[in-house]
Scaffold this motif. Structure first.
Motif, mmCIF file in Angstrom:
data_model
loop_
_atom_site.group_PDB
_atom_site.id
_atom_site.type_symbol
_atom_site.label_atom_id
_atom_site.label_comp_id
_atom_site.label_asym_id
_atom_site.label_seq_id
_atom_site.Cartn_x
_atom_site.Cartn_y
_atom_site.Cartn_z
ATOM 1 N N GLU A 3 0.706 -1.022 0.173
ATOM 2 C CA GLU A 3 0.084 -0.039 0.010
ATOM 3 C C GLU A 3 0.672 1.496 0.685
ATOM 4 O O GLU A 3 2.424 1.061 0.410
ATOM 5 N N SER A 4 0.230 2.403 -0.619
ATOM 6 C CA SER A 4 0.813 3.602 -0.234
ATOM 7 C C SER A 4 0.945 3.803 1.078
ATOM 8 O O SER A 4 0.614 3.927 1.990
ATOM 9 N N ILE A 5 1.974 4.698 1.001
ATOM 10 C CA ILE A 5 2.776 5.113 2.089
ATOM 11 C C ILE A 5 1.091 6.737 2.686
ATOM 12 O O ILE A 5 0.931 6.737 3.857
ATOM 13 N N GLU A 6 0.769 7.241 1.506
ATOM 14 C CA GLU A 6 -0.199 8.038 1.704
ATOM 15 C C GLU A 6 -1.621 7.588 2.319
ATOM 16 O O GLU A 6 -2.567 7.479 3.388
ATOM 17 N N LYS A 7 -2.219 6.720 1.601
ATOM 18 C CA LYS A 7 -3.219 5.600 1.966
ATOM 19 C C LYS A 7 -2.543 5.515 4.057
ATOM 20 O O LYS A 7 -3.776 4.995 4.261
ATOM 21 N N ILE A 8 -1.637 4.157 3.866
ATOM 22 C CA ILE A 8 -1.708 4.692 5.470
ATOM 23 C C ILE A 8 -1.958 6.025 6.214
ATOM 24 O O ILE A 8 -2.601 5.490 6.959
ATOM 25 N N VAL A 9 -1.017 6.354 5.534
ATOM 26 C CA VAL A 9 -1.505 7.302 6.992
ATOM 27 C C VAL A 9 -2.679 8.069 7.201
ATOM 28 O O VAL A 9 -3.222 7.683 8.388
ATOM 29 N N ALA A 10 -3.440 7.763 5.585
ATOM 30 C CA ALA A 10 -4.497 8.497 5.529
ATOM 31 C C ALA A 10 -5.842 7.540 6.637
ATOM 32 O O ALA A 10 -6.633 7.873 7.604
ATOM 33 N N GLU A 11 -6.081 6.319 6.047
ATOM 34 C CA GLU A 11 -6.840 5.259 7.175
ATOM 35 C C GLU A 11 -6.602 4.810 8.792
ATOM 36 O O GLU A 11 -7.350 4.340 9.282
ATOM 37 N N LEU A 12 -5.313 5.193 9.012
ATOM 38 C CA LEU A 12 -4.694 4.871 10.207
ATOM 39 C C LEU A 12 -5.949 5.171 11.374
ATOM 40 O O LEU A 12 -5.767 4.372 12.368
ATOM 41 N N PRO A 13 -6.122 5.894 11.567
ATOM 42 C CA PRO A 13 -7.209 6.287 12.645
ATOM 43 C C PRO A 13 -8.729 5.433 12.484
ATOM 44 O O PRO A 13 -9.282 5.424 14.715
ATOM 45 N N SER A 14 -8.359 5.157 11.716
ATOM 46 C CA SER A 14 -9.521 4.494 11.850
ATOM 47 C C SER A 14 -10.512 2.883 11.867
ATOM 48 O O SER A 14 -10.814 1.931 11.754
ATOM 49 N N ASP A 39 10.821 5.903 5.412
ATOM 50 C CA ASP A 39 9.440 7.316 5.228
ATOM 51 C C ASP A 39 8.406 7.846 5.239
ATOM 52 O O ASP A 39 7.663 8.258 5.515
ATOM 53 N N LEU A 40 8.129 5.843 5.888
ATOM 54 C CA LEU A 40 7.094 5.774 6.529
ATOM 55 C C LEU A 40 6.456 6.201 7.703
ATOM 56 O O LEU A 40 5.653 7.268 8.505
ATOM 57 N N GLY A 41 7.591 5.923 8.685
ATOM 58 C CA GLY A 41 7.465 6.790 9.731
ATOM 59 C C GLY A 41 8.006 7.749 9.704
ATOM 60 O O GLY A 41 6.976 8.699 10.665
ATOM 61 N N ILE A 42 8.214 9.073 8.800
ATOM 62 C CA ILE A 42 8.790 10.282 9.176
ATOM 63 C C ILE A 42 7.724 10.919 8.553
ATOM 64 O O ILE A 42 7.194 12.135 9.501
ATOM 65 N N ALA A 43 6.308 10.468 7.869
ATOM 66 C CA ALA A 43 5.378 10.900 7.900
ATOM 67 C C ALA A 43 4.112 10.551 8.296
ATOM 68 O O ALA A 43 3.625 11.798 8.966
ATOM 69 N N LEU A 44 4.159 9.559 9.018
ATOM 70 C CA LEU A 44 3.232 9.363 10.425
ATOM 71 C C LEU A 44 3.673 10.245 11.957
ATOM 72 O O LEU A 44 2.491 10.532 12.665
ATOM 73 N N ALA A 45 4.973 10.089 11.941
ATOM 74 C CA ALA A 45 5.372 11.452 12.886
ATOM 75 C C ALA A 45 4.967 12.720 12.128
ATOM 76 O O ALA A 45 4.302 13.491 13.460
ATOM 77 N N ARG A 46 5.095 13.041 11.113
ATOM 78 C CA ARG A 46 5.192 14.702 10.572
ATOM 79 C C ARG A 46 2.933 14.634 10.930
ATOM 80 O O ARG A 46 3.038 15.928 10.920
ATOM 81 N N THR A 47 2.200 13.929 10.941
ATOM 82 C CA THR A 47 0.712 13.521 10.444
ATOM 83 C C THR A 47 0.939 13.709 12.530
ATOM 84 O O THR A 47 -0.506 14.301 12.927
ATOM 85 N N TYR A 48 0.942 12.849 12.849
ATOM 86 C CA TYR A 48 -0.047 12.486 13.841
ATOM 87 C C TYR A 48 0.998 12.143 15.375
ATOM 88 O O TYR A 48 0.358 11.984 16.636
ATOM 89 N N GLY A 49 2.641 12.745 15.310
ATOM 90 C CA GLY A 49 3.487 13.109 16.223
ATOM 91 C C GLY A 49 3.084 13.449 17.216
ATOM 92 O O GLY A 49 3.474 13.723 18.225
ATOM 93 N N SER A 50 2.434 14.603 16.778
ATOM 94 C CA SER A 50 1.682 15.454 18.375
ATOM 95 C C SER A 50 0.524 15.670 19.086
ATOM 96 O O SER A 50 0.299 15.542 19.950
ATOM 97 N N SER A 51 0.039 14.329 18.307
ATOM 98 C CA SER A 51 -1.373 13.757 19.181
ATOM 99 C C SER A 51 -0.950 12.329 19.931
ATOM 100 O O SER A 51 -0.477 11.287 19.217
#
Length: 374
Positions: A3-14, A39-51
């Motif tokens: 799966e793409s990084i963008e898809k994993i990041v977007a769907e993660l909270p659900s 790359d996935l770890g950095i993208a996840l941290a950028r999106t959700y790291g502060s929460s």
């Protein structure tokens, strides 16, 4: 399936569970694509790291970091470093954690990238001592020696520790890391069998307590995390006897000091006091400091080593800031005991420590007790 990084990041909270996301990272690493995980770890941290509310983020991030940091191979180590060094992720606590992972899972040659790339000074200092604890002669290791022998890091808190392992440290216990969790041995806790002590009529000289807040804090360095981050409690106290105390009288002396941890101990309440080598005490203190108590993960290897020596120094009566060589000499000249008691103070679960150190001269006795529970 990938799966793409963008898809994993977007769907993660659900996600109701993250096993599918774990499987993606497992599959990509098996194909040799360590870059994808970083790359996935950095993208996840950028999106959700502060929460802190997105548990799915914490679970997936830790899983992929563990994969990179514990799977042998230079590329995996390099990408783990890229991940923890990114602006979205970097932090001192994470540096301590990842160096413990790296030292457990990689050949030393694969870790030289830490000292040639953009890794933080904190990460380098921690890795040095994680390797020292595992017996690596770092000042003779290509790719690491130049940094280790440079005076520029002497100001670092870990800089006062020697870069060779002392005999006192020869039995350090390390965690066993895997992608799905970790385990570690605990060289302390209630004894499986504890016979009531036979209290002799040994003469115990008169005694005066000399505990100060500073001294108690110094003795408790190795176990402080049990009280600060878990459910633990600590008793650290100093006493001076009017005359030298015979080492064989330490068990009887402990019962005269009014220790909270030994309240009720004696002829009817089970108590065990055993003379031991200082290496056994260091091992216990290192495990407490590095792996933590019931509800925390401790300080990991490098800072666990520092805390263990700080406690040993205070227990042996060394002045603050004493060199480890001086501490070690005084530690060897002292008399060390471990004790265990079936009292209400000790939780009797898995995290119980009792240490008594009789300093050279046999008049100064330091006592450290700690307990924790889940």
């Amino acid at each position: 399936m990938t799966e793409s990084i963008e898809k994993i990041v977007a769907e993660l909270p659900s996600l109701k569970n993250v096993t599918g996301a774990w499987a993606v990272t497992d599959e990509r690493l098996a194909r040799g694509d360590a870059v994808f995980l970083a790359d996935l770890g950095i993208a996840l941290a950028r999106t959700y790291g502060s929460s802190r509310q997105v548990w799915q983020y914490r679970s997936v991030f830790d899983h992929l970091l563990r994969l990179l940091a514990t799977t042998p191979g230079r590329d995996n180590a390099v990408q783990a470093l890229r991940l923890v060094g990114s602006a979205e992720v970097a932090g001192r606590k994470l540096d301590r954690y990842v160096t413990s992972l790296l030292a457990s899972g990689h050949e030393v040659a694969d870790l030289t990238a830490v000292f040639t790339g953009q890794a933080s000074e904190e990460l380098r200092a921690c890795l040095v001592h994680e390797l020292v604890l595992r017996g690596v002669v770092v000042e003779e290791t290509p790719g690491i020696a130049r940094w280790v022998t440079s005076p520029h890091w002497s100001h670092h808190p870990l800089g006062r520790l020697p870069v060779r392992l002392s005999d006192v440290e020869s039995r350090a216990d390390f965690p066993n890391y895997g992608a799905h969790g970790s385990s570690h041995s605990m060289p302390y806790g209630p004894l499986e069998s504890r016979a009531p002590m036979v209290i002799a009529d040994a003469r115990v000289p008169s005694v005066e307590e000399t505990t100060t807040q500073a001294a108690a804090g110094a003795m408790a360095k190795a176990v402080a995390n049990w009280a600060e981050e878990s459910n633990g409690r600590i008793e650290a106290r100093l006493f001076v006897f009017a005359e030298p105390l015979d080492a064989g009288s330490v068990p009887e002396a402990l019962l005269t000091l009014g220790l909270e941890c030994l309240r009720g101990a004696g002829k009817k309440t089970e108590l065990s006091v055993t003379a031991c080598a200082p290496a056994q005490v260091w091992r216990v203190l290192f495990a407490a400091a590095s792996s933590g108590g019931a509800y925390n993960s401790g300080s990991y290897g490098a800072y666990g080593r520092l805390a263990a020596w700080q406690s040993m120094a205070a227990l042996a009566g060394c002045p603050e800031g004493a060199a480890v060589s001086e501490v070690e000499a005084r530690v060897r000249d002292g008399t060390w005991h471990v004790f265990d008691a079936d009292t209400e103070w000790f939780e009797q679960v898995a995290w119980d420590i009792g240490v008594a150190a009789l300093a050279p001269g046999r008049r100064d006795l330091a006592v450290l007790a700690a307990t924790d529970t889940d």
